[in-house]
Design a protein around this motif. Structure first.
Motif, mmCIF file in Angstrom:
data_model
loop_
_atom_site.group_PDB
_atom_site.id
_atom_site.type_symbol
_atom_site.label_atom_id
_atom_site.label_comp_id
_atom_site.label_asym_id
_atom_site.label_seq_id
_atom_site.Cartn_x
_atom_site.Cartn_y
_atom_site.Cartn_z
ATOM 1 N N PHE A 25 21.521 42.968 43.899
ATOM 2 C CA PHE A 25 21.677 43.731 42.677
ATOM 3 C C PHE A 25 22.523 42.920 41.699
ATOM 4 O O PHE A 25 23.577 42.400 42.058
ATOM 5 C CB PHE A 25 22.342 45.083 42.957
ATOM 6 N N SER A 52 19.109 55.964 32.680
ATOM 7 C CA SER A 52 20.149 55.274 33.445
ATOM 8 C C SER A 52 20.957 54.308 32.598
ATOM 9 O O SER A 52 22.132 54.079 32.879
ATOM 10 C CB SER A 52 19.520 54.519 34.621
ATOM 11 N N LEU A 92 14.079 55.134 35.499
ATOM 12 C CA LEU A 92 13.990 54.730 36.898
ATOM 13 C C LEU A 92 12.846 53.739 37.096
ATOM 14 O O LEU A 92 11.840 53.764 36.382
ATOM 15 C CB LEU A 92 13.781 55.955 37.784
ATOM 16 N N ASN A 93 13.032 52.858 38.072
ATOM 17 C CA ASN A 93 12.005 51.888 38.465
ATOM 18 C C ASN A 93 11.547 51.000 37.309
ATOM 19 O O ASN A 93 10.380 50.629 37.229
ATOM 20 C CB ASN A 93 10.804 52.602 39.090
ATOM 21 N N ILE A 107 11.137 46.643 43.921
ATOM 22 C CA ILE A 107 11.913 47.537 43.058
ATOM 23 C C ILE A 107 11.347 48.955 43.076
ATOM 24 O O ILE A 107 12.006 49.887 42.592
ATOM 25 C CB ILE A 107 11.945 47.015 41.616
ATOM 26 N N TYR A 108 10.141 49.149 43.632
ATOM 27 C CA TYR A 108 9.535 50.473 43.722
ATOM 28 C C TYR A 108 9.723 51.113 45.095
ATOM 29 O O TYR A 108 9.232 52.209 45.327
ATOM 30 C CB TYR A 108 8.037 50.387 43.402
ATOM 31 N N SER A 154 12.389 52.215 46.380
ATOM 32 C CA SER A 154 13.405 53.269 46.331
ATOM 33 C C SER A 154 13.608 53.681 44.882
ATOM 34 O O SER A 154 13.116 53.026 43.958
ATOM 35 C CB SER A 154 14.728 52.775 46.925
ATOM 36 N N THR A 187 15.453 53.513 41.877
ATOM 37 C CA THR A 187 16.437 52.601 41.314
ATOM 38 C C THR A 187 16.344 52.629 39.801
ATOM 39 O O THR A 187 15.247 52.522 39.245
ATOM 40 C CB THR A 187 16.206 51.157 41.812
ATOM 41 N N GLY A 188 17.476 52.785 39.145
ATOM 42 C CA GLY A 188 17.513 52.833 37.696
ATOM 43 C C GLY A 188 17.662 51.447 37.085
ATOM 44 O O GLY A 188 18.106 50.499 37.742
ATOM 45 N N SER A 234 19.438 48.650 35.337
ATOM 46 C CA SER A 234 20.873 48.362 35.296
ATOM 47 C C SER A 234 21.340 47.885 33.932
ATOM 48 O O SER A 234 22.494 48.117 33.555
ATOM 49 C CB SER A 234 21.224 47.309 36.353
ATOM 50 N N ILE A 242 16.680 45.029 36.386
ATOM 51 C CA ILE A 242 16.696 46.045 37.432
ATOM 52 C C ILE A 242 16.769 45.343 38.779
ATOM 53 O O ILE A 242 15.976 44.444 39.057
ATOM 54 C CB ILE A 242 15.456 46.970 37.346
ATOM 55 N N MET A 243 17.744 45.714 39.594
ATOM 56 C CA MET A 243 18.005 45.056 40.870
ATOM 57 C C MET A 243 18.163 43.547 40.638
ATOM 58 O O MET A 243 19.062 43.135 39.919
ATOM 59 C CB MET A 243 16.913 45.396 41.881
#
Length: 611
Positions: A121, A422, A436-437, A465-466, A468, A470-471, A473, A490-491
Motif C-alpha cells: 500500500f 474515500s 472504492l476499487n 485491487i478488486y 477486497s 479498497t478505497g 488512497s 490505489i494500493m
C-alpha cells in the motif's frame, strides 16, 4: 387625443422642440453596471466597443462578477483558471478548460509501482507533471518512475532503522523521518540512487539507541531548498512540546520548548511555521524564532489525532482545522475566526486544499479575475462532499456547493458501506472524488454538476485491487490550472489520465502539421513520384549487385565455361613464374609432361584457391 406622425395616439402635452431627450448614456454609471452585469459575457465583449462610457462600465469589476455568477454560479471571489487580470480572458479560458474536462478524448495508462512485496500500500505520493516523475513512499521504501507509463523505475529500499515510524516528510531530494522511539533521520535520495558516490545517504539527527527519548509526533521538510543551505529546512516536534529546527546538512539551528504536546506542524520555510498542540495554535517566526500562541478554546483527544486535519494558507494567513463535526478557520494576522458545526452524528472523514502552484500558497494576487480565491473540500461521514472558499468567508463558513457522489460502475459488484467517497482532490475548475476499487468521478467545483467518469477498469495484471473493498488512497492533479491530467493511486497501482489536448495559453492552439510545404495536390503527387523513382533506382542497383555476385561465384556458368575460366586463371598465375624463371623444371614452370586430366585437376584447384 392627438396622433403622432405614424398614426399612434398619444395623450398629454406635446414635448416642446427645445426640451432635451434622455438616452441610455444619461443614466448613472452605477445603473449601467447593474444592467450590464445581467448580460452574457459574449454580449459584454460586443458592447464594450459601442462607446467610451460603455467601455468603462463594462471594464468595472462588479459588472463581470455579476455576469460570472449568472454564467458559472461563482461568488465574487473564486480561483482563477487563466491567471490573468482580464475578465474576458478568464471567461473564455474557463469555457475551454470545462470543455476539455467534459468532452475531451480520454487517455488512460495503468501500471504497478515497483516494490519488494507482492502487494503493498502506498502511504504517500508526489508527482511532477512537467518532468513526468512520480515518487511513492511505502513503509520506508521509495519508488521513483515515469508518471505517464511507470517506466524507468528506481527502487530505494528503506533502512533497518525505519521501524515504528510516527511522522515523515518527503521531497524529491530528501526523506525526513521520525520514530515513536525518538529517532530522527534525514536521507538523501540522490546519493541513495548513485553507485559512484562514496558519501553516506543517511544522516542520524537523533539516535534512538538511548532509552527514554521523546517520541517524534510531527515533521516538516522544505520542498524547495535554499541555495546556500544555511537556513532552516527541517522541523520536528515531539510529544513533550519541543520543536527543533535543522538545516539540510544536519546542523541543529534552534530548539524551542513549548511544553505542550504537538500534533501537527506546517511551514513554507520563508517566514513562519504553524504548530498545533492539543489546545493551542503556535505561530513561530523562523527568522527570529519568536513565538505567539492562540488559544483555540477547544481540545483534541490524543488518540483521535489521526482524525484531525490541518492545512495552512500562508498567502492569506489562514489556518484550517477539521475535527469530528466541526471546521475552523483562523486568521493569525487579523485575529479572526470562522467556523461551521454539523450535526453530532456527522464527522469529517477527509479534507483537501486546492491543488495550486507554489506561488499561490505564498503570495496572493488580488488583481487577478476572481481576486485569487482558494478552495477547500471536506468529506463527511454521510458521503457528502462540501466545497467552500478559504479566502471568502465571514463569521460562518458557508459551502458553495454540496455533492453526494454516486458510483454507478463498480468492479466487482458488492455491498457498499454508507460512505462511498474515500478521497478527494480539486483545482480551480473540477473536483475529483475517489470511491472504492479505483472508481473516480469528476464534478464542477463551483456548481457541483457531474461532468464525467474519470477512471477506467484496471487491466487483468492489476486485478488484485478488486479482491477486497479498497478505497482510492490519493488523487494527484496537475498544479497547472489549464491542464486536464492527473493520476489515481490505489494500493500499489497507479492510473494516469488526461482529457483532450492541453493548450498552454488562451487563444494559442497547436496547429496540425499536415502537408508540410506548399499545400496543393501537385506538390503531393510530385513527392510520391519522386519517392517511387528513388525506390525503383535502389531496387535496380541491388539487382545488378546480386547479378555480379552470382557471376563471380560461378552460379551462371555451365561446365565448359567453368573449365575455360579455370584454365585462363591457371595460365595467368603460372605466366609470371615462366617469365621470371626460365630455367625452371617442367613440373614447376609449365604444365607440359602432364596428361589432360591432371592438368584439369591442377587448374580447378588453382581457380578455387584464387576465388
Amino acid at each position: 387625443m392627438e396622433a403622432d406622425s405614424l398614426g399612434n395616439s398619444r395623450s398629454g402635452t406635446q414635448r416642446s422642440r427645445g426640451s432635451p431627450r434622455m438616452g441610455i448614456n444619461d443614466l448613472p454609471v452605477e445603473v449601467l453596471i447593474n444592467i450590464f452585469s445581467r448580460l452574457n459575457p459574449l454580449d459584454l465583449c460586443n458592447g464594450r466597443v459601442v462607446c467610451k462610457k460603455w467601455y468603462e462600465a463594462i471594464r468595472d469589476k462588479h459588472t463581470w462578477t455579476g455576469s460570472f455568477s449568472r454564467r458559472f454560479g461563482s461568488s465574487n471571489v473564486f480561483p482563477s483558471v487563466s491567471g490573468s487580470s482580464v475578465w474576458m480572458t478568464e471567461y473564455f479560458t474557463r469555457l475551454e478548460v470545462y470543455k476539455r474536462w467534459r468532452k475531451g478524448i480520454a487517455r488512460h495508462t495503468s501500471y504497478q509501482v515497483l516494490n519488494d512485496d507482492e502487494i503493498s500500500f502506498i502511504n504517500h505520493s508526489i508527482a511532477d507533471f512537467n518532468q513526468n516523475r512520480l515518487l511513492t513512499f511505502s513503509r520506508g521504501d521509495i519508488s521513483i518512475c515515469n508518471l505517464r507509463d511507470g517506466k524507468n523505475a528506481t527502487y530505494i529500499p528503506g533502512n533497518q532503522a525505519f521501524t515504528r515510524i510516527s511522522a515523515y516528510s518527503i521531497s524529491w531530494d530528501y526523506l525526513f523521518l521520525g520514530k515513536e522511539t525518538g529517532g530522527l533521520y534525514l536521507k538523501n535520495l540522490k546519493t541513495s540512487t548513485s553507485s559512484t558516490t562514496s558519501r553516506t545517504s543517511l544522516i542520524t539527527l537523533i539516535d534512538d539507541t538511548d532509552a527514554n527519548l521523546d517520541p517524534i509526533t510531527c515533521t516538516a521538510l522544505n520542498f524547495w531548498l535554499e541555495k546556500h543551505r544555511r537556513d532552516v529546512d527541517c522541523i520536528a516536534g515531539t510529544m513533550s512540546g519541543v520543536v527543533k529546527f535543522w538545516n539540510i546538512t544536519g546542523t541543529l539551528v534552534k530548539t524551542l520548548e513549548l511544553n505542550d504536546p504537538l500534533v501537527e506542524i506546517k511551514s513554507e520555510f520563508q517566514n513562519v511555521a504553524v504548530a498545533l498542540s492539543l489546545s493551542k495554535l503556535y505561530i513561530i517566526d523562523i527568522k527570529t524564532f519568536e513565538v505567539s500562541s492562540i488559544d483555540l478554546k477547544l481540545s483534541f483527544v490524543e488518540q483521535d489525532s489521526h482524525r484531525l486535519f490541518m492545512d495552512v494558507d500562508f498567502a492569506d494567513s489562514n489556518v484550517i482545522l477539521s475535527y469530528k463535526n466541526r471546521i475552523w478557520l483562523y486568521n493569525y494576522e487579523r485575529n479572526t475566526t470562522s467556523s461551521v458545526e454539523f450535526e453530532p452524528d456527522l464527522t469529517v472523514l477527509n479534507a483537501k486544499m486546492q491543488t495550486v502552484p507554489r506561488r499561490m500558497l505564498t503570495r496572493r494576487d488580488t488583481s487577478l479575475a476572481g481576486s485569487d480565491g482558494l478552495l477547500y473540500a471536506n468529506i463527511l461521514s454521510n458521503g457528502t462532499v462540501i466545497v467552500w472558499n478559504v479566502r471568502d468567508t465571514g463569521s460562518t463558513i458557508v459551502p458553495q456547493c454540496l455533492i453526494s457522489p454516486t458510483f454507478a460502475k463498480l468492479w466487482p459488484s458488492h455491498f457498499l458501506p454508507t460512505a462511498e467517497a474515500s478521497t478527494i482532490s480539486l483545482n480551480s475548475s473540477i473536483l475529483a472524488v475517489g470511491g472504492l476499487n479505483g472508481y473516480t468521478n469528476l464534478y464542477n467545483v463551483i456548481t457541483g454538476q457531474f461532468l464525467r467518469y474519470c477512471s477506467v477498469k484496471f487491466p487483468k495484471k492489476l486485478s488484485h485491487i478488486y479482491h477486497s473493498i479498497t478505497g482510492v488512497s490519493d488523487i494527484l492533479l496537475n498544479p497547472d490550472q489549464n491542464d486536464t491530467s492527473g493520476a489515481i493511486v490505489i494500493m500499489d497501482a497507479v492510473q494516469y489520465f488526461s482529457f483532450g489536448d492541453h493548450q498552454t495559453k488562451f487563444g494559442t492552439k497547436d496547429k496540425k502539421k499536415l502537408n508540410v510545404g506548399p499545400s496543393n495536390k501537385q506538390y503531393v503527387k510530385q513527392s510520391i513520384r519522386d519517392g517511387m523513382e528513388d525506390y525503383d533506382r535502389q531496387q535496380k542497383i541491388k539487382q545488378e549487385q546480386e547479378s555480379l555476385l552470382e557471376r563471380y561465384n560461378g552460379v551462371e556458368y555451365d561446365p565448359d565455361e567453368e573449365l575455360s575460366v579455370a584454365l585462363a586463371i591457371s595460365e595467368s598465375i603460372s605466366s609470371p613464374a615462366e617469365s621470371n624463371n626460365t630455367t625452371a623444371s617442367p613440373t614447376e614452370g609449365s604444365s607440359s609432361g602432364l596428361d589432360e586430366d591432371e592438368q584439369l585437376r591442377i587448374a580447378l584447384e588453382k581457380s578455387l584457391y584464387e576465388i
